[in-house]
Design a protein around this motif. Structure first.
Motif, PDB file in Angstrom:
ATOM      1  N   THR A   1       2.004   0.414   3.142  1.00  0.00           N
ATOM      2  CA  THR A   1       0.680   0.465   2.535  1.00  0.00           C
ATOM      3  C   THR A   1       0.283  -0.945   2.096  1.00  0.00           C
ATOM      4  OG1 THR A   1       1.482   0.790   0.285  1.00  0.00           O
ATOM      5  CG2 THR A   1       1.122   2.784   1.632  1.00  0.00           C
ATOM      6  N   ALA A   2      -0.997  -1.127   1.821  1.00  0.00           N
ATOM      7  CA  ALA A   2      -1.475  -2.421   1.331  1.00  0.00           C
ATOM      8  C   ALA A   2      -0.778  -2.779   0.012  1.00  0.00           C
ATOM      9  CB  ALA A   2      -2.991  -2.389   1.142  1.00  0.00           C
ATOM     10  N   LYS A   3      -0.588  -1.790  -0.831  1.00  0.00           N
ATOM     11  CA  LYS A   3       0.094  -2.011  -2.114  1.00  0.00           C
ATOM     12  C   LYS A   3       1.522  -2.496  -1.894  1.00  0.00           C
ATOM     13  CE  LYS A   3       1.049   0.361  -6.467  1.00  0.00           C
ATOM     14  NZ  LYS A   3       0.862   1.595  -7.223  1.00  0.00           N
ATOM     15  N   GLU A   4       2.213  -1.874  -0.942  1.00  0.00           N
ATOM     16  CA  GLU A   4       3.586  -2.285  -0.639  1.00  0.00           C
ATOM     17  C   GLU A   4       3.610  -3.683  -0.015  1.00  0.00           C
ATOM     18  OE1 GLU A   4       5.553   2.089   0.250  1.00  0.00           O
ATOM     19  OE2 GLU A   4       4.408   1.087   1.831  1.00  0.00           O
ATOM     20  N   LEU A   5       2.618  -3.985   0.820  1.00  0.00           N
ATOM     21  CA  LEU A   5       2.548  -5.299   1.454  1.00  0.00           C
ATOM     22  C   LEU A   5       2.451  -6.406   0.410  1.00  0.00           C
ATOM     23  CD1 LEU A   5       2.252  -7.105   4.008  1.00  0.00           C
ATOM     24  CD2 LEU A   5      -0.227  -6.772   3.766  1.00  0.00           C
TER      25      LEU A   5
ATOM     26  N   ALA B   1       3.242  -6.288  -2.677  1.00  0.00           N
ATOM     27  CA  ALA B   1       4.474  -6.313  -3.470  1.00  0.00           C
ATOM     28  C   ALA B   1       5.560  -7.076  -2.722  1.00  0.00           C
ATOM     29  CB  ALA B   1       4.927  -4.894  -3.792  1.00  0.00           C
ATOM     30  N   GLU B   2       5.692  -6.816  -1.417  1.00  0.00           N
ATOM     31  CA  GLU B   2       6.691  -7.522  -0.601  1.00  0.00           C
ATOM     32  C   GLU B   2       6.402  -9.025  -0.538  1.00  0.00           C
ATOM     33  OE1 GLU B   2       9.498  -6.720   1.051  1.00  0.00           O
ATOM     34  OE2 GLU B   2       9.467  -4.631   0.421  1.00  0.00           O
ATOM     35  N   LEU B   3       5.124  -9.377  -0.566  1.00  0.00           N
ATOM     36  CA  LEU B   3       4.733 -10.788  -0.507  1.00  0.00           C
ATOM     37  C   LEU B   3       4.706 -11.436  -1.885  1.00  0.00           C
ATOM     38  CD1 LEU B   3       1.810 -10.506   2.081  1.00  0.00           C
ATOM     39  CD2 LEU B   3       4.150 -11.302   2.500  1.00  0.00           C
ATOM     40  N   ASP B   4       4.991 -10.644  -2.917  1.00  0.00           N
ATOM     41  CA  ASP B   4       4.985 -11.104  -4.310  1.00  0.00           C
ATOM     42  C   ASP B   4       3.619 -11.680  -4.694  1.00  0.00           C
ATOM     43  OD1 ASP B   4       6.166 -11.378  -6.806  1.00  0.00           O
ATOM     44  OD2 ASP B   4       6.850 -13.426  -6.402  1.00  0.00           O
ATOM     45  N   LEU B   5       2.570 -10.928  -4.350  1.00  0.00           N
ATOM     46  CA  LEU B   5       1.202 -11.331  -4.661  1.00  0.00           C
ATOM     47  C   LEU B   5       0.596 -10.366  -5.669  1.00  0.00           C
ATOM     48  CD1 LEU B   5      -0.026 -12.050  -1.030  1.00  0.00           C
ATOM     49  CD2 LEU B   5       0.688 -13.718  -2.741  1.00  0.00           C
ATOM     50  N   SER B   6      -0.535 -10.766  -6.240  1.00  0.00           N
ATOM     51  CA  SER B   6      -1.217  -9.900  -7.200  1.00  0.00           C
ATOM     52  C   SER B   6      -1.759  -8.660  -6.498  1.00  0.00           C
ATOM     53  CB  SER B   6      -2.370 -10.654  -7.861  1.00  0.00           C
ATOM     54  OG  SER B   6      -3.440 -10.815  -6.947  1.00  0.00           O
TER      55      SER B   6
ATOM     56  N   MET C   1      -5.212  -5.184   9.015  1.00  0.00           N
ATOM     57  CA  MET C   1      -5.499  -3.822   8.557  1.00  0.00           C
ATOM     58  C   MET C   1      -5.028  -2.790   9.578  1.00  0.00           C
ATOM     59  SD  MET C   1      -9.250  -4.683   6.938  1.00  0.00           S
ATOM     60  CE  MET C   1      -9.775  -2.995   6.808  1.00  0.00           C
ATOM     61  N   LYS C   2      -5.263  -3.074  10.863  1.00  0.00           N
ATOM     62  CA  LYS C   2      -4.830  -2.163  11.920  1.00  0.00           C
ATOM     63  C   LYS C   2      -3.300  -2.080  11.967  1.00  0.00           C
ATOM     64  CE  LYS C   2      -5.132  -1.211  16.822  1.00  0.00           C
ATOM     65  NZ  LYS C   2      -5.605  -1.628  18.125  1.00  0.00           N
ATOM     66  N   ALA C   3      -2.640  -3.234  11.844  1.00  0.00           N
ATOM     67  CA  ALA C   3      -1.170  -3.259  11.862  1.00  0.00           C
ATOM     68  C   ALA C   3      -0.604  -2.454  10.695  1.00  0.00           C
ATOM     69  CB  ALA C   3      -0.668  -4.702  11.826  1.00  0.00           C
ATOM     70  N   LEU C   4      -1.248  -2.541   9.533  1.00  0.00           N
ATOM     71  CA  LEU C   4      -0.805  -1.749   8.379  1.00  0.00           C
ATOM     72  C   LEU C   4      -0.960  -0.259   8.655  1.00  0.00           C
ATOM     73  CD1 LEU C   4      -2.056  -3.602   5.186  1.00  0.00           C
ATOM     74  CD2 LEU C   4       0.297  -3.067   5.804  1.00  0.00           C
ATOM     75  N   GLU C   5      -2.099   0.121   9.234  1.00  0.00           N
ATOM     76  CA  GLU C   5      -2.335   1.531   9.546  1.00  0.00           C
ATOM     77  C   GLU C   5      -1.262   2.075  10.485  1.00  0.00           C
ATOM     78  OE1 GLU C   5      -6.248   2.125  11.134  1.00  0.00           O
ATOM     79  OE2 GLU C   5      -7.221   1.354   9.335  1.00  0.00           O
ATOM     80  N   GLU C   6      -0.827   1.248  11.417  1.00  0.00           N
ATOM     81  CA  GLU C   6       0.138   1.691  12.423  1.00  0.00           C
ATOM     82  C   GLU C   6       1.589   1.571  11.960  1.00  0.00           C
ATOM     83  OE1 GLU C   6      -0.932  -0.444  15.961  1.00  0.00           O
ATOM     84  OE2 GLU C   6      -2.811   0.662  16.174  1.00  0.00           O
ATOM     85  N   SER C   7       1.788   0.945  10.818  1.00  0.00           N
ATOM     86  CA  SER C   7       3.146   0.820  10.276  1.00  0.00           C
ATOM     87  C   SER C   7       3.329   1.839   9.158  1.00  0.00           C
ATOM     88  CB  SER C   7       3.368  -0.599   9.737  1.00  0.00           C
ATOM     89  OG  SER C   7       2.672  -0.790   8.508  1.00  0.00           O
ATOM     90  N   ASP C   8       4.489   1.861   8.585  1.00  0.00           N
ATOM     91  CA  ASP C   8       4.759   2.756   7.458  1.00  0.00           C
ATOM     92  C   ASP C   8       4.494   2.064   6.127  1.00  0.00           C
ATOM     93  OD1 ASP C   8       5.550   4.864   9.089  1.00  0.00           O
ATOM     94  OD2 ASP C   8       7.628   4.168   9.156  1.00  0.00           O
TER      95      ASP C   8
ATOM     96  N   LEU D   1       6.784  -7.608   8.528  1.00  0.00           N
ATOM     97  CA  LEU D   1       6.708  -6.362   7.763  1.00  0.00           C
ATOM     98  C   LEU D   1       5.980  -5.254   8.516  1.00  0.00           C
ATOM     99  CD1 LEU D   1       5.923  -7.903   4.267  1.00  0.00           C
ATOM    100  CD2 LEU D   1       8.028  -6.689   4.910  1.00  0.00           C
ATOM    101  N   THR D   2       5.052  -5.614   9.380  1.00  0.00           N
ATOM    102  CA  THR D   2       4.287  -4.602  10.121  1.00  0.00           C
ATOM    103  C   THR D   2       4.799  -4.431  11.550  1.00  0.00           C
ATOM    104  OG1 THR D   2       2.604  -6.236  10.748  1.00  0.00           O
ATOM    105  CG2 THR D   2       2.188  -4.927   8.749  1.00  0.00           C
ATOM    106  N   ASN D   3       5.911  -5.084  11.841  1.00  0.00           N
ATOM    107  CA  ASN D   3       6.540  -4.962  13.153  1.00  0.00           C
ATOM    108  C   ASN D   3       5.598  -5.364  14.293  1.00  0.00           C
ATOM    109  OD1 ASN D   3       8.794  -4.481  14.750  1.00  0.00           O
ATOM    110  ND2 ASN D   3       8.210  -2.367  15.132  1.00  0.00           N
ATOM    111  N   THR D   4       4.923  -6.482  14.094  1.00  0.00           N
ATOM    112  CA  THR D   4       4.052  -7.040  15.123  1.00  0.00           C
ATOM    113  C   THR D   4       4.354  -8.527  15.228  1.00  0.00           C
ATOM    114  OG1 THR D   4       1.772  -7.101  15.928  1.00  0.00           O
ATOM    115  CG2 THR D   4       2.068  -7.446  13.580  1.00  0.00           C
TER     116      THR D   4
END
Length: 87
Positions: free
Chosen positions: A27-31, A33-38, A18-25, A63-66
């Protein structure tokens, strides 16, 4: 019938995701989608219903550059120089 959890998980790996997502560009929705999950996958992770994110840590880290090491352990791996001792 089991009552749905509404409190965010205390799982340290998920909290770091969650922290890595906040610090990246990203969103959870985009994540998801990129992982091809529901669309519900992230919420299931966030509220502790599932830990299936473990199967995707390498991609989440990219994806989160970590790093996977950060996501799992909370710190980057020490990449100090290795020395080879001769016999």
């Amino acid at each position: 019938m089991r009552k749905a959890k509404t409190e965010v998980t205390e799982d340290p790996v998920m909290l770091r995701i969650m922290k890595a997502l906040e610090e990246s560009d990203l969103t959870a929705k985009e994540l998801v989608a990129e992982l091809d999950l529901s669309k519900n996958a992230y919420d299931n992770w966030k509220f502790g219903h599932s830990k299936s994110y473990m199967m995707h840590l390498d991609r989440i880290a990219d994806l989160t550059n970590t790093s996977i090491d950060y996501l799992i352990r909370g710190k980057e791996m020490d990449t100090g120089a290795f020395t080879v001792q001769e016999k």
